[in-house]
Motif scaffolding. Structure first.
Motif, PDB file in Angstrom:
ATOM      1  N   UNK A 165       0.830  -1.213   0.000  1.00 57.61           N
ATOM      2  CA  UNK A 165       0.000   0.000   0.000  1.00 57.61           C
ATOM      3  C   UNK A 165       0.865   1.265   0.000  1.00 57.61           C
ATOM      4  N   UNK A 166       1.951   1.222  -0.775  1.00 57.70           N
ATOM      5  CA  UNK A 166       2.787   2.406  -0.936  1.00 57.70           C
ATOM      6  C   UNK A 166       3.730   2.691   0.203  1.00 57.70           C
ATOM      7  N   UNK A 167       3.804   1.783   1.171  1.00 58.86           N
ATOM      8  CA  UNK A 167       4.694   1.988   2.321  1.00 58.86           C
ATOM      9  C   UNK A 167       5.755   0.901   2.379  1.00 58.86           C
ATOM     10  N   UNK A 168       6.897   1.256   2.920  1.00 59.48           N
ATOM     11  CA  UNK A 168       7.930   0.262   3.211  1.00 59.48           C
ATOM     12  C   UNK A 168       7.635  -0.298   4.581  1.00 59.48           C
ATOM     13  N   UNK A 169       7.307  -1.583   4.630  1.00 55.71           N
ATOM     14  CA  UNK A 169       6.909  -2.164   5.918  1.00 55.71           C
ATOM     15  C   UNK A 169       8.032  -2.972   6.557  1.00 55.71           C
ATOM     16  N   UNK A 170       9.069  -3.284   5.783  1.00 58.47           N
ATOM     17  CA  UNK A 170      10.227  -3.982   6.350  1.00 58.47           C
ATOM     18  C   UNK A 170      11.390  -3.896   5.379  1.00 58.47           C
ATOM     19  N   UNK A 171      12.611  -3.845   5.912  1.00 58.26           N
ATOM     20  CA  UNK A 171      13.825  -3.821   5.098  1.00 58.26           C
ATOM     21  C   UNK A 171      14.910  -4.619   5.806  1.00 58.26           C
ATOM     22  N   UNK A 172      15.717  -5.328   5.014  1.00 59.73           N
ATOM     23  CA  UNK A 172      16.849  -6.042   5.584  1.00 59.73           C
ATOM     24  C   UNK A 172      17.325  -7.142   4.664  1.00 59.73           C
ATOM     25  N   UNK A 173      18.337  -7.880   5.106  1.00 62.35           N
ATOM     26  CA  UNK A 173      18.724  -9.079   4.388  1.00 62.35           C
ATOM     27  C   UNK A 173      17.630 -10.114   4.572  1.00 62.35           C
ATOM     28  N   UNK A 174      17.678 -11.189   3.791  1.00 68.07           N
ATOM     29  CA  UNK A 174      16.635 -12.208   3.945  1.00 68.07           C
ATOM     30  C   UNK A 174      16.676 -12.823   5.343  1.00 68.07           C
ATOM     31  N   UNK A 175      17.879 -12.941   5.909  1.00 70.64           N
ATOM     32  CA  UNK A 175      17.987 -13.478   7.270  1.00 70.64           C
ATOM     33  C   UNK A 175      17.381 -12.515   8.282  1.00 70.64           C
ATOM     34  N   UNK A 176      17.636 -11.217   8.094  1.00 69.69           N
ATOM     35  CA  UNK A 176      17.076 -10.219   9.012  1.00 69.69           C
ATOM     36  C   UNK A 176      15.556 -10.179   8.925  1.00 69.69           C
ATOM     37  N   UNK A 177      15.025 -10.263   7.713  1.00 72.71           N
ATOM     38  CA  UNK A 177      13.571 -10.246   7.555  1.00 72.71           C
ATOM     39  C   UNK A 177      12.932 -11.459   8.227  1.00 72.71           C
ATOM     40  N   UNK A 178      13.548 -12.610   8.048  1.00 76.80           N
ATOM     41  CA  UNK A 178      12.985 -13.830   8.641  1.00 76.80           C
ATOM     42  C   UNK A 178      13.060 -13.810  10.164  1.00 76.80           C
ATOM     43  N   UNK A 179      14.062 -13.098  10.689  1.00 79.00           N
ATOM     44  CA  UNK A 179      14.188 -13.019  12.150  1.00 79.00           C
ATOM     45  C   UNK A 179      13.144 -12.095  12.766  1.00 79.00           C
ATOM     46  N   UNK A 180      12.466 -11.287  11.922  1.00 74.47           N
ATOM     47  CA  UNK A 180      11.469 -10.352  12.428  1.00 74.47           C
ATOM     48  C   UNK A 180      10.140 -11.024  12.758  1.00 74.47           C
ATOM     49  N   UNK A 181       9.938 -12.229  12.234  1.00 75.26           N
ATOM     50  CA  UNK A 181       8.616 -12.845  12.388  1.00 75.26           C
ATOM     51  C   UNK A 181       8.624 -13.900  13.485  1.00 75.26           C
ATOM     52  N   UNK A 182       7.422 -14.273  13.885  1.00 71.91           N
ATOM     53  CA  UNK A 182       7.249 -15.242  14.979  1.00 71.91           C
ATOM     54  C   UNK A 182       7.658 -16.646  14.551  1.00 71.91           C
ATOM     55  N   UNK A 183       7.345 -17.005  13.290  1.00 72.90           N
ATOM     56  CA  UNK A 183       7.560 -18.371  12.842  1.00 72.90           C
ATOM     57  C   UNK A 183       9.041 -18.697  12.698  1.00 72.90           C
ATOM     58  N   UNK A 184       9.434 -19.826  13.260  1.00 78.75           N
ATOM     59  CA  UNK A 184      10.801 -20.289  13.096  1.00 78.75           C
ATOM     60  C   UNK A 184      10.894 -21.561  12.281  1.00 78.75           C
ATOM     61  N   UNK A 185       9.736 -22.235  12.111  1.00 76.17           N
ATOM     62  CA  UNK A 185       9.752 -23.529  11.431  1.00 76.17           C
ATOM     63  C   UNK A 185       8.328 -23.880  11.010  1.00 76.17           C
ATOM     64  N   UNK A 186       8.213 -24.490   9.826  1.00 77.22           N
ATOM     65  CA  UNK A 186       6.924 -24.979   9.345  1.00 77.22           C
ATOM     66  C   UNK A 186       7.050 -26.482   9.132  1.00 77.22           C
ATOM     67  N   UNK A 187       6.170 -27.263   9.758  1.00 78.93           N
ATOM     68  CA  UNK A 187       6.248 -28.719   9.704  1.00 78.93           C
ATOM     69  C   UNK A 187       5.026 -29.257   8.962  1.00 78.93           C
ATOM     70  N   UNK A 188       5.282 -30.150   8.007  1.00 78.08           N
ATOM     71  CA  UNK A 188       4.212 -30.770   7.226  1.00 78.08           C
ATOM     72  C   UNK A 188       4.154 -32.262   7.534  1.00 78.08           C
ATOM     73  N   UNK A 189       2.945 -32.768   7.771  1.00 80.96           N
ATOM     74  CA  UNK A 189       2.752 -34.192   8.065  1.00 80.96           C
ATOM     75  C   UNK A 189       1.606 -34.712   7.203  1.00 80.96           C
ATOM     76  N   UNK A 190       1.841 -35.830   6.521  1.00 81.46           N
ATOM     77  CA  UNK A 190       0.774 -36.508   5.798  1.00 81.46           C
ATOM     78  C   UNK A 190       0.091 -37.478   6.766  1.00 81.46           C
TER      79      UNK A 190
END
Length: 317
Positions: free
Chosen positions: A211-236
């Motif tokens: 929406x025309x705003x910069x909501x986050x900036x950084x390296x990909x590692x820095x961006x990923x460290x900003x969020x709550x999720x650390x891991x996504x697990x998939x189970x069949x």
């Protein structure tokens, strides 16, 4: 000493009631591949047009190479190469003639231009197609020609706006490798895309716009460290009961779990042994399961958590 190649401060651009850029601040350092990530309508292309002084904006400032960018800043524009999403070449000119024409807009010396054109032909892998007309080229080759025309004059700043749209995987890889090589040769690159995998692959720093705003900036590692999720697990797993899904949601570090058509997706906050805890639950409950795999956060996960939107969905809309 490296400095700022592009400086955008407090930039506002309105189209009547629509605010396309909402007090945008952005800085691109010399020598980096800077990614602009965002859905349709996020302001990426508008920001690029303002950098190039192709649009009048309502408020703020844009500097390129330390100078205020104006429509008549021809000295600055000579040092910029632009590759837009829409292919812009002449159908009546061959591959080599197209590259020569666009290079000639910036390079007057014939000997220098001849060498630059040859460099661009080889760089783009178009040696066997130099006498072809654009209508005879595949989509991937046409994209490569488009890039060759934009970079033949060896610009210091290269802006690529969705350059891999609708190309085959082989051409996409060739284009991405080419962009990295241009960067190694000294060019600063601004790269916009809907494709997160591309941005993760080639960009040293990334800005997410919405929406025309910069909501986050950084390296990909820095961006990923900003969020709550650390891991996504998939189970069949077949036949998981609703009460079991609720119990999984109560496990340590689990903050979201969704179950659809035999696929269980569990999002975990940063913590150790998340997968061990989940598999332990399945064993204790004697729940049979199939394939299990875990993945680290992607830029799409970052975007989803920050904005509540799936970036890949927005690319398809």
């Amino acid at each position: 000493m490296a400095g700022k190649v592009v400086e955008i401060e407090n930039l506002v651009k309105r189209y009547k009631d629509l605010v396309a850029l909402d007090h945008l601040d952005l800085a691109v350092e010399e020598g980096e591949v800077f990614g602009l990530l965002g859905p349709n309508g996020s302001g990426k292309t508008t920001a690029i047009n303002c950098i190039l002084a192709l649009l009048h904006f309502d408020k703020g400032s844009v500097k390129v190479f330390g100078e205020e960018m104006q429509p008549n800043s021809y000295g600055i524009k000579k040092q910029i190469g632009v590759v837009l999403q829409n292919v812009a070449v002449f159908e009546e000119l061959t591959v080599q003639e197209n590259i020569d024409y666009f290079c000639g807009l910036y390079v007057r010396d014939k000997k220098t231009r001849r060498q630059y054109v040859e460099d661009a032909v080889v760089f783009s892998g178009l040696e066997d197609f130099r006498k072809f007309y654009p209508k005879k080229l595949s989509g991937g080759l046409l994209r490569r020609l488009n890039i060759a025309c934009g970079i033949a004059h060896k610009p210091r700043l290269i802006i690529l706006d969705e350059p891999t749209v609708a190309v085959d995987p082989q051409s996409r890889n060739r284009i991405l490798e080419g962009i990295q090589e241009l960067n190694r040769q000294g060019a600063t690159v601004i790269y916009t895309s809907h494709y997160m995998e591309e941005v993760e692959q080639i960009c040293s720093r990334i800005a997410i716009l919405d929406k025309g705003r910069r909501i986050a900036t950084g390296t990909k590692e820095e961006l990923k460290s900003m969020i709550k999720m650390g891991e996504k697990i998939h189970v069949e797993v077949m036949g998981l009961q609703p009460f079991q899904l609720e119990e999984i949601k109560e496990l340590r570090h689990v903050y979201q779990a969704e179950y659809q058509e035999g696929n269980l997706e569990i999002r975990c906050s940063k913590g150790r042994h998340n997968l061990v805890h989940i598999l332990d639950y399945f064993r204790k409950q004697e729940i049979p399961f199939g394939r299990v795999y875990s993945e680290l956060p992607t830029l799409n996960d970052v975007f989803l958590e920050i904005t509540g939107k799936e970036l890949r969905d927005s690319a398809e809309s």
